[in-house]
Design an enzyme around this catalytic site. Sequence first.
Site, PDB file in Angstrom:
ATOM      1  N   THR A 185       0.830  -1.198   0.000  1.00 26.92           N
ATOM      2  CA  THR A 185       0.000   0.000   0.000  1.00 26.92           C
ATOM      3  C   THR A 185       0.869   1.254   0.000  1.00 26.92           C
ATOM      4  O   THR A 185       1.951   1.271   0.592  1.00 26.92           O
ATOM      5  CB  THR A 185      -0.960  -0.002   1.209  1.00 26.92           C
ATOM      6  OG1 THR A 185      -1.714   1.196   1.196  1.00 26.92           O
ATOM      7  CG2 THR A 185      -0.232  -0.091   2.534  1.00 26.92           C
ATOM      8  N   SER A 233      -1.489   3.378  10.746  1.00 26.03           N
ATOM      9  CA  SER A 233      -2.545   2.573  11.384  1.00 26.03           C
ATOM     10  C   SER A 233      -1.932   1.199  11.600  1.00 26.03           C
ATOM     11  O   SER A 233      -0.922   0.859  10.967  1.00 26.03           O
ATOM     12  CB  SER A 233      -3.791   2.451  10.499  1.00 26.03           C
ATOM     13  OG  SER A 233      -3.558   1.557   9.424  1.00 26.03           O
ATOM     14  N   TYR A 290      -3.118  -1.467  10.575  1.00 21.99           N
ATOM     15  CA  TYR A 290      -3.205  -2.137   9.266  1.00 21.99           C
ATOM     16  C   TYR A 290      -2.010  -1.755   8.387  1.00 21.99           C
ATOM     17  O   TYR A 290      -1.294  -2.620   7.867  1.00 21.99           O
ATOM     18  CB  TYR A 290      -4.522  -1.771   8.551  1.00 21.99           C
ATOM     19  CG  TYR A 290      -4.380  -1.871   7.050  1.00 21.99           C
ATOM     20  CD1 TYR A 290      -4.280  -3.113   6.432  1.00 21.99           C
ATOM     21  CD2 TYR A 290      -4.282  -0.713   6.254  1.00 21.99           C
ATOM     22  CE1 TYR A 290      -4.085  -3.211   5.056  1.00 21.99           C
ATOM     23  CE2 TYR A 290      -4.096  -0.809   4.893  1.00 21.99           C
ATOM     24  CZ  TYR A 290      -3.994  -2.061   4.292  1.00 21.99           C
ATOM     25  OH  TYR A 290      -3.785  -2.149   2.943  1.00 21.99           O
ATOM     26  N   HIS A 291      -1.795  -0.449   8.209  1.00 22.78           N
ATOM     27  CA  HIS A 291      -0.716  -0.018   7.318  1.00 22.78           C
ATOM     28  C   HIS A 291       0.637  -0.543   7.819  1.00 22.78           C
ATOM     29  O   HIS A 291       1.505  -0.897   7.038  1.00 22.78           O
ATOM     30  CB  HIS A 291      -0.697   1.519   7.195  1.00 22.78           C
ATOM     31  CG  HIS A 291      -1.826   2.071   6.343  1.00 22.78           C
ATOM     32  ND1 HIS A 291      -2.990   2.567   6.869  1.00 22.78           N
ATOM     33  CD2 HIS A 291      -1.958   2.203   4.999  1.00 22.78           C
ATOM     34  CE1 HIS A 291      -3.794   2.975   5.892  1.00 22.78           C
ATOM     35  NE2 HIS A 291      -3.189   2.773   4.736  1.00 22.78           N
ATOM     36  N   LYS A 346       1.475  -3.981   6.676  1.00 22.75           N
ATOM     37  CA  LYS A 346       2.000  -4.011   5.301  1.00 22.75           C
ATOM     38  C   LYS A 346       3.500  -3.715   5.285  1.00 22.75           C
ATOM     39  O   LYS A 346       4.237  -4.258   4.476  1.00 22.75           O
ATOM     40  CB  LYS A 346       1.284  -2.978   4.424  1.00 22.75           C
ATOM     41  CG  LYS A 346      -0.192  -3.187   4.278  1.00 22.75           C
ATOM     42  CD  LYS A 346      -0.489  -4.462   3.559  1.00 22.75           C
ATOM     43  CE  LYS A 346      -1.512  -4.321   2.487  1.00 22.75           C
ATOM     44  NZ  LYS A 346      -1.962  -5.589   1.922  1.00 22.75           N
TER      45      LYS A 346
END
Length: 480
Positions: free
Chosen positions: A231, A266, A268-269, A272
Amino acid sequence: MAHLLSTTSSLNALTSSRAYSKPLNQRSVIFPASFTLQTSKFAFKRLTLQEKRPQRVCTAHAATLSQEAQSGVKSGTHQISSDSSKPKKVMVIGGDGYCGWATALHLSDKNYEVAIVDNLVRRLFDHQLGLDSLTPIASIHNRIRRWKSLTGKDIGLYIGDICDFEFLSEAFKSFEPDAVVHFGEQRSAPYSMIDRSRAVFTQQNNVIGTLNVLFAIKEFGDECHLVKLGTMGEYGTPNIDIEEGYITITHNGRTDTLPYPKQASSFYHLSKVHDSHNIAFTCKAWGIRATDLNQGVVYGVRTDETEMHEELTNRFDYDGVFGTALNRFCVQAAVGHPLTVYGKGGQTRGYLDIRDTIQCVELAIANPAKPGEFRVFNQFTEQFSVKELAALVTKAGKKLGIDVQTKSVPNPRVEAEEHYYNAKHTKLIELGLQPHLLSDSLLDSLLNFAIKYKDRVDTKQIMPSVSWKKIGVKPKTVAA
Ligand code: NAD
Ligand code: USQ
């Protein structure tokens, strides 16, 4: 901001180790007509494993491929040649999701032999949180059956969790992919910021899943090319230009080319970022070939393939947890809800049409990384701030006779609201990407699409309900 409530039922799914497998428990094993139990080692093994892992439902199809497929693979906009006479086998992990479903159909249409691996957890998140796709979506089995009836093409299906290495190894040994496209992660930043259990789930699911894929490639297919969805958010919003994966730095008189600094915002990020490090390391250590596609925010829903039948329709998220900026704004405009610009609205990101997602993945597969190479492509076509997107949707609404209002919502995230942003994105263009830019006509059609389904919108799900600052240990749900 919507009230956050605790429910035991939604939590059960996340507090035990891989507990979401419970609601996914399916004791049946589905055999397509072409599946021969006696001759399939995998089928035999699956049956013996079924006692231990009842949630696993696997279907395997033998793909029948046309003459055209044997000679190479053609793309709509560019010629992609296959260097072997055999059609490439592509495993699409996360193939029941938004990007994965569109990609699986597109690759199948282009005569790749495709198998989807998915544990359907995305559908479970909707059940847990009381959310739904704007569009009605058929079950994965009906989607695949419909595709077969329309095109004669088989898509293989392995239902299971890639964090379960035994399941993943069986899928690898059975399908023997030449390339793996890995979309199979928990991909919502707000979801990862709901509470501790979602933060832990996101990082476990994403990091361990990817690690398992790397081990599976090493063990069962060391020539296999990993195409991993990363991302743009891994880079954050630095006050310098963002390069594609690497930056050359001179420091105290010495120069080196290093991974571009990561400043994710975040849990989530951050998952990644860790994936990228693990992939880079295994390329070096084991000679794995990998492409990290640092994708921007995706918008749109229709592709040539999903348009073929309503049962092939893709999901379209508009809620405050899974919906992304432009898709959300179109739905908000369609139902007369003010556009939810967070804070000052200067947050700038790279965006791309879902038709370009599938094009980029196809290009990456057709032009694989070399053994040991860790390639990074920035996968987006245009940059916009959220304020600019809101203005574009307002203008498109006016053309359709809709009076679109914008409301500045207190920003539920911790992020820069006014910043420099200039990210490079030339490598996919060099490979032949022909972007679908966000024209007026495209916005009209996206807005009309949202209007078509507006009666399905639950307006209570529109406002953001997850706060970066208020995240705590206590389990929460966003359902009203
Ligand atoms: P999605 O949630 O719609 O699809 C992900 C799919 O993966 C789902 O079908 C889910 O069930 C499956 N999955 C998740 N964990 C799994 C596991 N452990 N085992 C097996 N299957 C699992 O997400 P999406 O929008 O299609 O995004 C796909 C990928 O692209 C993600 O990795 C995401 O980070 C990345 N990405 C998405 C966007 C976007 O705007 N949608 C932008 C940039 C990057
Ligand atoms: N935003 C608003 N209003 C909204 C929704 C979002 O102002 O109603 C703002 C956010 O604060 C953020 C920006 O728009 O600054 C983008 O938010 P988003 O929800 O559209 O996207 P994001 O959370 O970054 O995540 C999405 C996908 C994720 C992917 C990422 C690509 O869900 O899987 O990794 O886009 S990127 O943003 O480049 O990291």
